[in-house]
Write an enzyme that holds these catalytic residues in place. Structure first.
Site, PDB file in Angstrom:
ATOM      1  N   HIS A 190       0.848  -1.188   0.000  1.00 51.49           N
ATOM      2  CA  HIS A 190       0.000   0.000   0.000  1.00 51.49           C
ATOM      3  C   HIS A 190       0.881   1.235   0.000  1.00 51.49           C
ATOM      4  CE1 HIS A 190      -3.108   2.867   1.149  1.00 51.49           C
ATOM      5  NE2 HIS A 190      -3.954   1.958   0.697  1.00 51.49           N
TER       6      HIS A 190
ATOM      7  N   ASP B 271      -7.956  -5.361  -0.047  1.00 58.29           N
ATOM      8  CA  ASP B 271      -8.462  -6.204  -1.129  1.00 58.29           C
ATOM      9  C   ASP B 271      -8.082  -7.671  -0.988  1.00 58.29           C
ATOM     10  OD1 ASP B 271      -9.740  -4.186  -2.573  1.00 58.29           O
ATOM     11  OD2 ASP B 271      -7.832  -3.496  -3.390  1.00 58.29           O
TER      12      ASP B 271
HETATM   13  N1  CMC Z   1       4.229  -7.549  -4.873  1.00 61.17           N
HETATM   14  C1  CMC Z   1       5.577  -7.523  -5.019  1.00 61.17           C
HETATM   15  N2  CMC Z   1       6.349  -6.435  -4.830  1.00 61.17           N
HETATM   16  C2  CMC Z   1       5.722  -5.313  -4.471  1.00 61.17           C
HETATM   17  C3  CMC Z   1       4.326  -5.256  -4.304  1.00 61.17           C
HETATM   18  C4  CMC Z   1       3.568  -6.421  -4.509  1.00 61.17           C
HETATM   19  N3  CMC Z   1       2.250  -6.428  -4.364  1.00 61.17           N
HETATM   20  N4  CMC Z   1       3.982  -3.995  -3.962  1.00 61.17           N
HETATM   21  C5  CMC Z   1       5.108  -3.285  -3.901  1.00 61.17           C
HETATM   22  N5  CMC Z   1       6.182  -4.081  -4.220  1.00 61.17           N
HETATM   23  C6  CMC Z   1       7.587  -3.691  -4.228  1.00 61.17           C
HETATM   24  C7  CMC Z   1       7.936  -2.893  -5.473  1.00 61.17           C
HETATM   25  O1  CMC Z   1       8.353  -3.748  -6.523  1.00 61.17           O
HETATM   26  C8  CMC Z   1       9.036  -2.015  -4.957  1.00 61.17           C
HETATM   27  O2  CMC Z   1      10.205  -2.796  -4.852  1.00 61.17           O
HETATM   28  P1  CMC Z   1      11.656  -2.129  -5.086  1.00 61.17           P
HETATM   29  O3  CMC Z   1      11.821  -1.117  -4.005  1.00 61.17           O
HETATM   30  O4  CMC Z   1      12.617  -3.273  -4.997  1.00 61.17           O
HETATM   31  O5  CMC Z   1      11.608  -1.502  -6.455  1.00 61.17           O
HETATM   32  C9  CMC Z   1       8.591  -1.682  -3.536  1.00 61.17           C
HETATM   33  O6  CMC Z   1       7.791  -2.791  -3.124  1.00 61.17           O
HETATM   34  C10 CMC Z   1       7.775  -0.405  -3.423  1.00 61.17           C
HETATM   35  O7  CMC Z   1       6.669  -0.510  -4.295  1.00 61.17           O
HETATM   36  P2  CMC Z   1       6.043   0.684  -5.109  1.00 61.17           P
HETATM   37  O8  CMC Z   1       5.365   0.148  -6.324  1.00 61.17           O
HETATM   38  O9  CMC Z   1       7.049   1.773  -5.288  1.00 61.17           O
HETATM   39  O10 CMC Z   1       4.967   1.191  -4.066  1.00 61.17           O
HETATM   40  P3  CMC Z   1       3.751   2.126  -4.395  1.00 61.17           P
HETATM   41  O11 CMC Z   1       3.427   2.841  -3.153  1.00 61.17           O
HETATM   42  O12 CMC Z   1       4.022   2.951  -5.605  1.00 61.17           O
HETATM   43  O13 CMC Z   1       2.567   1.088  -4.794  1.00 61.17           O
HETATM   44  C11 CMC Z   1       0.747  -0.399  -4.639  1.00 61.17           C
HETATM   45  C12 CMC Z   1       1.549   0.699  -3.931  1.00 61.17           C
HETATM   46  C13 CMC Z   1      -0.527  -0.685  -3.830  1.00 61.17           C
HETATM   47  C14 CMC Z   1       0.312   0.103  -6.032  1.00 61.17           C
HETATM   48  C15 CMC Z   1       1.618  -1.668  -4.759  1.00 61.17           C
HETATM   49  O14 CMC Z   1       1.976  -2.133  -3.478  1.00 61.17           O
HETATM   50  C16 CMC Z   1       0.946  -2.776  -5.553  1.00 61.17           C
HETATM   51  O15 CMC Z   1       1.047  -2.813  -6.788  1.00 61.17           O
HETATM   52  N6  CMC Z   1       0.198  -3.737  -4.874  1.00 61.17           N
HETATM   53  C17 CMC Z   1      -0.545  -4.751  -5.561  1.00 61.17           C
HETATM   54  C18 CMC Z   1      -1.892  -4.177  -6.040  1.00 61.17           C
HETATM   55  C19 CMC Z   1      -2.867  -3.985  -4.891  1.00 61.17           C
HETATM   56  O16 CMC Z   1      -3.067  -4.849  -4.059  1.00 61.17           O
HETATM   57  N7  CMC Z   1      -3.553  -2.801  -4.890  1.00 61.17           N
HETATM   58  C20 CMC Z   1      -4.564  -2.482  -3.905  1.00 61.17           C
HETATM   59  C21 CMC Z   1      -4.163  -1.370  -2.992  1.00 61.17           C
HETATM   60  S1  CMC Z   1      -5.256  -1.217  -1.558  1.00 61.17           S
HETATM   61  C22 CMC Z   1      -6.803  -0.792  -2.232  1.00 61.17           C
HETATM   62  C23 CMC Z   1      -6.845   0.609  -2.670  1.00 61.17           C
HETATM   63  O17 CMC Z   1      -7.187   1.483  -1.868  1.00 61.17           O
HETATM   64  O18 CMC Z   1      -6.543   0.887  -3.840  1.00 61.17           O
END
Ligand code: CMC
Length: 447
Positions: free
Chosen positions: A326, A383
């Site tokens: 998140h 989720d």
């Molecule tokens: N699986 C594997 N690696 C992950 C995941 C995941 N679900 N989420 C984040 N990471 C890793 C990412 O690859 C990165 O690694 P590194 O630092 O080595 O490059 C690190 O963690 C930080 O991730 P980020 O993408 O920079 O984080 P963000 O804040 O931009 O993204 C997120 C947040 C929710 C989009 C992401 O965690 C994600 O894609 N999760 C899966 C989709 C999901 O479950 N979404 C629902 C969110 S809650 C409901 C809502 O309110 O939307």
């Protein structure tokens, strides 16, 4: 090549009682600039850089708005480090235990929990607006049979503006604005149920005068024209909890979309329709559908959770563990804790044994003890378990994100209303241009 040395240091005058006297300053090219520090009621700090460009010629660059506060808001507070979520100062745990969904909707939109009388009026007003114009059914003959419910929902909600053109007036009186809000809250469950019924080729079920918001919705979804459906209390309670947990979440992707669209004076239906599209993506609300599909894939592939953890960690593999991570929660998502318990309760009460629940629990356990997930503070989000409940209640997986939208509606409305009440300026970010500079226009032979 010229070289800029930019010193950025902040000092804060800590006059506890004189918050406005706090300032942050930095030096750029030998010039010192000073900006006010804003302190929120939960002691959140922000540097107000709204005059930065005027004074220095610089803008800030923050892709994904990871450090950018787009607004001041009094609706929802969340502390991602401590796993705290409150609507209008009330803990999410208390609201999920004690409130009805419409009470929470009123709280978010109007700022306080309603008295008994006010709540009754609010309920009655909404119930009166649950019928949807019959002509709206015509849209369904234009949708291909496999069109996704979220695309249909955004289209139908946007189309409400055509049926209620008075909502287009950006200078609506408070009374007219209330009517628009009530209209949308009333019609959304009916529209969602039509999407479900039409996808099955079944006739729609109309809202009933003697049913409440959630049981009316469930009856329109699962009842038949000639036969109402009676639901177990556990089912209605699970729906209530899910809708409340999704009702608002401060400046997330879809809510920011609603606010920014509304900031152009676009009407409420158009703004919420845009929010629905933003919610659809699998990185946001669409994750609930993606989680179930991922768990199904793991099950069909032999149930090896370690294999999928390895895929999630592999930077050459686009696979992500859906329902994990998140932007704001870096400890745990308090909504996920409540949902996990609700999931256990409802499955037990309904006597449902879902093999993907075991996969989900195994995956969660393995991820929480894996260094990759620990280092990046990745926890199950709202989720991760919600889809398992929706499935146990009988929803098709492509309806899951539509249910998220139904829950999020009061939050979108509250945020849209706050933005208008505060007379916020039109949202219009800047950019750093990285394209070609001056080019000579080529004639046909040079292309
Ligand atoms: N699986 C594997 N690696 C992950 C995941 C995941 N679900 N989420 C984040 N990471 C890793 C990412 O690859 C990165 O690694 P590194 O630092 O080595 O490059 C690190 O963690 C930080 O991730 P980020 O993408 O920079 O984080 P963000 O804040 O931009 O993204 C997120 C947040 C929710 C989009 C992401 O965690 C994600 O894609 N999760 C899966 C989709 C999901 O479950 N979404 C629902 C969110 S809650 C409901 C809502 O309110 O939307």
């Amino acid at each position: 090549m010229g070289c800029f040395v930019i010193h950025f240091y902040i000092f804060v005058n800590t006059h506890r009682n004189l918050i406005m006297s706090e300032t942050a300053s930095f030096t750029l090219d030998g010039n010192k600039f000073e900006f006010p520090v804003i302190t929120g009621t939960e002691n959140e700090k922000a540097i107000d850089i709204s005059k930065l460009r005027d004074q220095s010629g610089y803008i800030t660059l923050d892709p994904g708005f990871k450090n950018t506060g787009a607004t001041k808001s009094a609706i929802t507070f969340l502390d991602g480090e401590k796993g705290i979520l409150k609507y209008r100062g009330y803990k999410i745990e208390d609201l999920a235990e004690k409130s009805t969904f419409l009470e929470v909707a009123y709280l978010l939109i109007f700022g306080n929990l309603p008295s008994k009388e006010v709540l009754e009026q609010f309920r009655t007003d909404i119930k009166k607006q649950m019928m949807v114009h019959e002509d709206m059914k015509m849209f369904f003959s234009g949708f291909p049979s496999k069109s996704h419910p979220m695309g249909q929902l955004s289209c139908l909600v946007g189309a409400l503006s055509a049926f209620y053109p008075e909502s287009l007036n950006p200078n609506q009186s408070e009374e007219e604005e209330y009517k628009t809000i009530i209209n949308l809250l009333g019609k959304m469950p009916t529209i969602v149920s039509w999407i479900q019924k039409k996808s099955l080729g079944h006739p729609v079920v109309y809202p009933k005068k003697d049913l409440g918001y959630i049981d009316n919705f469930m009856n329109m979804i699962f009842g038949e024209v000639n036969c109402d459906k009676i639901f177990d209390e556990a089912v209605l309670d699970a729906m209530r909890i899910l809708l409340i947990l999704h009702a608002d979440h401060e400046q997330n992707c879809s809510t920011s979309t609603v606010r920014i669209v509304g900031s152009s004076n676009a009407n409420l239906y158009a703004s919420v329709s845009a929010g629905i599209n933003a919610l659809w993506g699998p990185l946001h609300g669409g994750a609930n559908q993606a989680v179930i599909e991922m768990l199904e894939d793991i099950k069909n592939d032999g149930g090896d959770v370690e294999k999928y953890l390895a895929k999630a960690k592999d930077k050459n593999d686009p696979f992500r563990l859906m329902g994990f991570g998140h932007r704001v929660y870096k400890n745990f998502d308090p909504r996920a804790k409540i949902i996990k318990k609700a999931c256990d309760d409802v499955l037990e009460k309904l006597g449902v044994e879902d093999p993907v629940l075991d996969i989900a629990k195994g995956l969660e356990k393995a991820a929480l003890s894996d260094q990759y997930f620990i280092d990046r503070k990745l926890y199950p989000n709202v989720d991760f378990y919600s889809g398992i409940i929706y499935r146990a209640l009988g929803f098709k997986s492509d309806m899951f994100t539509v249910l998220f939208a139904l829950g999020r509606l009061p939050g979108w409305i509250a945020q849209w209303k706050e933005m208008r009440d505060n007379k916020e300026p039109i949202g219009r970010p800047r950019q750093v241009y990285t394209g070609e500079t001056d080019r000579t226009y080529p004639d046909d032979t040079q292309r």
